[in-house]
Scaffold this motif. Sequence first.
Motif, PDB file in Angstrom:
ATOM      1  N   TRP A  20       0.871  -1.174   0.000  1.00  7.89           N
ATOM      2  CA  TRP A  20       0.000   0.000   0.000  1.00  7.89           C
ATOM      3  C   TRP A  20       0.903   1.217   0.000  1.00  7.89           C
ATOM      4  O   TRP A  20       1.886   1.260   0.726  1.00  7.89           O
ATOM      5  CB  TRP A  20      -0.899   0.025   1.236  1.00  7.89           C
ATOM      6  CG  TRP A  20      -1.964  -1.010   1.199  1.00  7.89           C
ATOM      7  CD1 TRP A  20      -1.908  -2.255   1.731  1.00  7.89           C
ATOM      8  CD2 TRP A  20      -3.243  -0.896   0.587  1.00  7.89           C
ATOM      9  NE1 TRP A  20      -3.070  -2.927   1.486  1.00  7.89           N
ATOM     10  CE2 TRP A  20      -3.915  -2.114   0.794  1.00  7.89           C
ATOM     11  CE3 TRP A  20      -3.893   0.112  -0.112  1.00  7.89           C
ATOM     12  CZ2 TRP A  20      -5.203  -2.348   0.329  1.00  7.89           C
ATOM     13  CZ3 TRP A  20      -5.168  -0.128  -0.574  1.00  7.89           C
ATOM     14  CH2 TRP A  20      -5.819  -1.346  -0.354  1.00  7.89           C
ATOM     15  N   GLU A  21       0.583   2.206  -0.797  1.00  7.60           N
ATOM     16  CA  GLU A  21       1.438   3.384  -0.899  1.00  7.60           C
ATOM     17  C   GLU A  21       0.610   4.644  -0.723  1.00  7.60           C
ATOM     18  O   GLU A  21      -0.527   4.727  -1.175  1.00  7.60           O
ATOM     19  CB  GLU A  21       2.108   3.397  -2.280  1.00  7.60           C
ATOM     20  CG  GLU A  21       3.204   4.408  -2.434  1.00  7.60           C
ATOM     21  CD  GLU A  21       4.380   4.155  -1.515  1.00  7.60           C
ATOM     22  OE1 GLU A  21       4.622   5.014  -0.658  1.00  7.60           O
ATOM     23  OE2 GLU A  21       5.039   3.126  -1.652  1.00  7.60           O
ATOM     24  N   ASN A  22       1.205   5.637  -0.045  1.00 12.80           N
ATOM     25  CA  ASN A  22       0.553   6.934   0.137  1.00 12.80           C
ATOM     26  C   ASN A  22       0.406   7.633  -1.208  1.00 12.80           C
ATOM     27  O   ASN A  22       1.211   7.435  -2.116  1.00 12.80           O
ATOM     28  CB  ASN A  22       1.371   7.835   1.058  1.00 12.80           C
ATOM     29  CG  ASN A  22       1.309   7.395   2.486  1.00 12.80           C
ATOM     30  OD1 ASN A  22       0.325   6.803   2.916  1.00 12.80           O
ATOM     31  ND2 ASN A  22       2.359   7.659   3.231  1.00 12.80           N
ATOM     32  N   LYS A  23      -0.601   8.472  -1.290  1.00 13.86           N
ATOM     33  CA  LYS A  23      -0.839   9.227  -2.519  1.00 13.86           C
ATOM     34  C   LYS A  23       0.347  10.146  -2.821  1.00 13.86           C
ATOM     35  O   LYS A  23       0.750  10.286  -3.973  1.00 13.86           O
ATOM     36  CB  LYS A  23      -2.115  10.051  -2.361  1.00 13.86           C
ATOM     37  CG  LYS A  23      -2.451  10.892  -3.551  1.00 13.86           C
ATOM     38  CD  LYS A  23      -3.704  11.680  -3.302  1.00 13.86           C
ATOM     39  CE  LYS A  23      -3.988  12.603  -4.446  1.00 13.86           C
ATOM     40  NZ  LYS A  23      -5.185  13.391  -4.210  1.00 13.86           N
ATOM     41  N   ALA A  24       0.933  10.733  -1.788  1.00 15.89           N
ATOM     42  CA  ALA A  24       2.047  11.653  -1.994  1.00 15.89           C
ATOM     43  C   ALA A  24       3.284  10.947  -2.544  1.00 15.89           C
ATOM     44  O   ALA A  24       4.086  11.547  -3.258  1.00 15.89           O
ATOM     45  CB  ALA A  24       2.396  12.351  -0.687  1.00 15.89           C
ATOM     46  N   GLN A  25       3.449   9.673  -2.242  1.00 14.97           N
ATOM     47  CA  GLN A  25       4.620   8.933  -2.707  1.00 14.97           C
ATOM     48  C   GLN A  25       4.523   8.480  -4.156  1.00 14.97           C
ATOM     49  O   GLN A  25       5.497   8.007  -4.723  1.00 14.97           O
ATOM     50  CB  GLN A  25       4.854   7.714  -1.804  1.00 14.97           C
ATOM     51  CG  GLN A  25       5.158   8.067  -0.373  1.00 14.97           C
ATOM     52  CD  GLN A  25       6.405   8.923  -0.250  1.00 14.97           C
ATOM     53  OE1 GLN A  25       7.383   8.691  -0.925  1.00 14.97           O
ATOM     54  NE2 GLN A  25       6.341   9.930   0.593  1.00 14.97           N
ATOM     55  N   LEU A  26       3.347   8.600  -4.748  1.00  6.88           N
ATOM     56  CA  LEU A  26       3.184   8.204  -6.144  1.00  6.88           C
ATOM     57  C   LEU A  26       3.662   9.276  -7.111  1.00  6.88           C
ATOM     58  O   LEU A  26       3.939   8.998  -8.270  1.00  6.88           O
ATOM     59  CB  LEU A  26       1.712   7.879  -6.436  1.00  6.88           C
ATOM     60  CG  LEU A  26       1.157   6.679  -5.690  1.00  6.88           C
ATOM     61  CD1 LEU A  26      -0.313   6.500  -6.037  1.00  6.88           C
ATOM     62  CD2 LEU A  26       1.931   5.437  -6.017  1.00  6.88           C
TER      63      LEU A  26
END
Length: 94
Positions: A20-26
């Motif tokens: 799962w990845e944060n939106k900011a890290q994309l």
Amino acid sequence: MAELTSNERKALCKLDIETWENKAQLYVGDKTISHLLELVYIERMRALPSGTERFKITREGRTAIHEPVLAKPKKKPGLKTLAPRLTTLPPRLK
């Protein structure tokens, strides 16, 4: 399957590594994320108490990034090879 843009492909590759990845890290915008959600290539985690959004790649998203990128047609014809301009000099007289 829809043709992916470079930003969508980068976001899916980032999600392919992480669970799962944060939106900011994309490092992509809302438009890209909404398009990936419409294509069902990613899924959104339920809202966290902290208010951050997290995303995970789906099976369809994994197959989409492992497909080869289609080659774009050339807009201009290639450059022509020119004939050499150098000429050989006549042999020296002895």
